[in-house]
Design a protein around this motif. Structure first.
Motif, PDB file in Angstrom:
ATOM      1  N   SER A   1      -2.048   2.722   7.132  1.00  0.00           N
ATOM      2  CA  SER A   1      -3.048   1.820   7.492  1.00  0.00           C
ATOM      3  C   SER A   1      -3.979   0.961   6.160  1.00  0.00           C
ATOM      4  O   SER A   1      -4.544   0.980   5.199  1.00  0.00           O
ATOM      5  CB  SER A   1      -4.147   2.266   8.581  1.00  0.00           C
ATOM      6  N   ILE A   2      -4.160  -0.465   7.318  1.00  0.00           N
ATOM      7  CA  ILE A   2      -5.418  -1.042   5.916  1.00  0.00           C
ATOM      8  C   ILE A   2      -6.483  -0.377   6.060  1.00  0.00           C
ATOM      9  O   ILE A   2      -6.257  -0.860   4.745  1.00  0.00           O
ATOM     10  CB  ILE A   2      -5.250  -2.462   7.275  1.00  0.00           C
ATOM     11  N   GLU A   3      -7.088   0.256   6.849  1.00  0.00           N
ATOM     12  CA  GLU A   3      -7.831   0.977   6.211  1.00  0.00           C
ATOM     13  C   GLU A   3      -8.444   2.136   5.420  1.00  0.00           C
ATOM     14  O   GLU A   3      -8.691   2.317   4.179  1.00  0.00           O
ATOM     15  CB  GLU A   3      -9.028   1.273   7.307  1.00  0.00           C
TER      16      GLU A   3
ATOM     17  N   ALA B   1      -5.981   1.499   2.828  1.00  0.00           N
ATOM     18  CA  ALA B   1      -5.080   1.155   1.264  1.00  0.00           C
ATOM     19  C   ALA B   1      -6.015   0.440   1.149  1.00  0.00           C
ATOM     20  O   ALA B   1      -6.308   0.693   0.361  1.00  0.00           O
ATOM     21  CB  ALA B   1      -3.955   0.699   2.159  1.00  0.00           C
ATOM     22  N   ASN B   2      -6.864   0.382   1.917  1.00  0.00           N
ATOM     23  CA  ASN B   2      -8.199  -0.388   1.528  1.00  0.00           C
ATOM     24  C   ASN B   2      -9.473   0.330   1.004  1.00  0.00           C
ATOM     25  O   ASN B   2      -9.784   0.368  -0.511  1.00  0.00           O
ATOM     26  CB  ASN B   2      -9.413  -1.376   2.175  1.00  0.00           C
ATOM     27  N   TRP B   3      -9.584   1.826   1.462  1.00  0.00           N
ATOM     28  CA  TRP B   3     -10.302   2.981   1.114  1.00  0.00           C
ATOM     29  C   TRP B   3      -9.056   3.729   0.197  1.00  0.00           C
ATOM     30  O   TRP B   3     -10.741   3.933  -1.069  1.00  0.00           O
ATOM     31  CB  TRP B   3      -9.820   4.712   1.854  1.00  0.00           C
TER      32      TRP B   3
ATOM     33  N   TYR C   1      -7.544   1.970  -2.556  1.00  0.00           N
ATOM     34  CA  TYR C   1      -7.387   0.768  -3.157  1.00  0.00           C
ATOM     35  C   TYR C   1      -9.095   0.863  -3.737  1.00  0.00           C
ATOM     36  O   TYR C   1      -9.824   1.036  -5.488  1.00  0.00           O
ATOM     37  CB  TYR C   1      -8.008  -0.042  -3.162  1.00  0.00           C
ATOM     38  N   ALA C   2     -10.371   1.098  -3.289  1.00  0.00           N
ATOM     39  CA  ALA C   2     -11.701   1.182  -3.483  1.00  0.00           C
ATOM     40  C   ALA C   2     -12.240   2.412  -4.509  1.00  0.00           C
ATOM     41  O   ALA C   2     -13.225   2.488  -5.461  1.00  0.00           O
ATOM     42  CB  ALA C   2     -12.321   1.049  -1.978  1.00  0.00           C
ATOM     43  N   GLU C   3     -11.644   3.147  -3.883  1.00  0.00           N
ATOM     44  CA  GLU C   3     -11.920   4.506  -4.659  1.00  0.00           C
ATOM     45  C   GLU C   3     -11.179   4.510  -6.244  1.00  0.00           C
ATOM     46  O   GLU C   3     -12.344   5.221  -7.212  1.00  0.00           O
ATOM     47  CB  GLU C   3     -11.863   6.105  -3.899  1.00  0.00           C
TER      48      GLU C   3
ATOM     49  N   PHE D   1     -10.816   1.676  -7.931  1.00  0.00           N
ATOM     50  CA  PHE D   1     -11.227   0.579  -8.400  1.00  0.00           C
ATOM     51  C   PHE D   1     -11.868   0.076  -9.617  1.00  0.00           C
ATOM     52  O   PHE D   1     -11.604  -0.126 -10.842  1.00  0.00           O
ATOM     53  CB  PHE D   1     -12.094  -0.601  -7.569  1.00  0.00           C
TER      54      PHE D   1
ATOM     55  N   SER E   1     -17.648   5.116   2.247  1.00  0.00           N
ATOM     56  CA  SER E   1     -16.886   4.692   1.079  1.00  0.00           C
ATOM     57  C   SER E   1     -16.640   6.520   0.257  1.00  0.00           C
ATOM     58  O   SER E   1     -17.804   6.966   1.458  1.00  0.00           O
ATOM     59  CB  SER E   1     -17.809   4.345  -0.479  1.00  0.00           C
TER      60      SER E   1
END
Ligand SMILES: C[S@@+](CC[C@H](N)C(=O)[O-])C[C@H]1O[C@@H](n2cnc3c(N)ncnc32)[C@H](O)[C@@H]1O
Length: 210
Positions: free
Chosen positions: A2-4, A6-8, A10-12, A14, A200
Motif C-alpha cells: 500500500s502507499i502507506e 511504502a511511505n513508512w 521509505y521514511a524508516e 531515509f 513513524s
C-alpha cells in the motif's frame, strides 16, 4: 504494497544510522529488547535538540539506542536518567554510550523496576520523559511523567501503535489495552497540549506539559 506501507518503509530507511547504533541494534537483538526504530530515534534527537534539553528521564534503557539519540540531541551538559530492570541491559547501554563518545556521567543509569524508581525522582525536574518499558505499566508511567516534567516539558511515548494492535478494536490484550488507555488519557488531559501521534516506527506519541 500500500502507499502507506511504502511511505513508512521509505521514511524508516531515509536517514542512515552509523556503526555505533548498528552495533547496538545487534546487541539489543541478542538481548531480546526491541529498540526504537530509526524514524522515531531521529525524531527524538530532533525534538531534544529543538528544546535544548538538559535533563531527561528514560523509562526502558535497553541497549542504549534511544539513550544515544537523546544525548546526541540534548545540550552538551545534558544528563539522561535512564531506568531498566535488567543489569545486563545497562551494561550494554554503557558500552553504547561510551562508543558514541559520551562521558559516562551523561547517562545516570538506575537499575530497578520503573515503578519503584520513578517515585524517587524530582517533581518538575525534567525537560523530557521518554516512555519505552513495560506496556502494561504505561498508564502508571504517564502519571509519573506528568509529575516529573517541568512546565513546557516534552512527553514522548514509544510503541504508541503497538505493532498495529492499538488501532484495531478487536485487539483487547492487556498490553494493547494499556497503551490505548494511555493514548486516550494523554488526549483528554488538560495539562497536556500539542498532542500528536506520529505514525513513524511503531508510533511515537508526543505532548507538551503546560
Ligand atoms: C523496548 S526496550 C527499551 C529500548 C530502548 N528504549 C532503546 O530504544 O534502545 C524495553 C526495556 O524496558 C525494560 N523493562 C521492562 N520492564 C521494566 C520495568 N518494569 N521496569 C524497568 N524496566 C523495564 C526491559 O528490560 C527493556 O530493556
Amino acid at each position: 504494497m500500500s502507499i502507506e506501507a511504502a511511505n513508512w518503509a521509505y521514511a524508516e530507511d531515509f536517514v542512515e544510522e552509523d556503526r555505533v547504533i548498528l552495533e547496538a541494534r545487534d546487541v539489543a537483538d541478542q538481548l531480546g529488547c526491541v529498540p526504537v526504530l530509526p524514524g522515531v530515534a531521529r525524531a527524538i534527537e530532533v525534538l531534544a535538540r529543538t528544546m535544548r534539553a538538559t535533563s531527561a528521564v528514560e523509562i526502558g534503557t535497553g541497549a542504549g539506542i534511544s539513550l544515544t539519540y537523546l544525548l546526541r540531541g540534548m545540550a552538551p551538559t545534558g544528563v539522561v536518567t535512564t531506568i531498566d530492570v535488567e543489569p545486563e541491559h545497562h551494561k550494554a547501554a554503557r558500552r553504547t554510550v561510551a562508543a558514541a563518545g559520551f562521558a559516562p556521567e551523561r547517562a545516570r543509569m538506575i537499575t530497578g523496576r520503573a515503578l519503584d524508581v520513578l517515585p524517587r525522582l524530582t517533581d518538575g525536574g525534567y525537560d523530557i520523559v521518554l516512555v519505552d518499558a513495560r506496556k502494561s505499566e504505561y498508564p502508571a508511567y504517564l502519571e509519573h511523567a506528568l509529575r516529573l516534567l517541568r512546565s513546557g516539558g516534552l512527553l514522548l511515548i514509544d510503541n504508541a501503535l503497538w505493532h498495529g494492535r492499538v488501532p484495531d478494536p478487536a485487539q483487547r490484550d492487556k498490553d494493547t489495552t494499556a497503551v490505548r488507555e494511555t493514548l486516550k488519557a494523554v488526549r483528554e488531559d488538560e495539562r497536556l497540549t500539542a498532542v500528536s501521534l506520529l505514525a513513524s516506527g511503531d508510533g511515537l506519541l508526543t505532548a507538551i506539559k503546560d
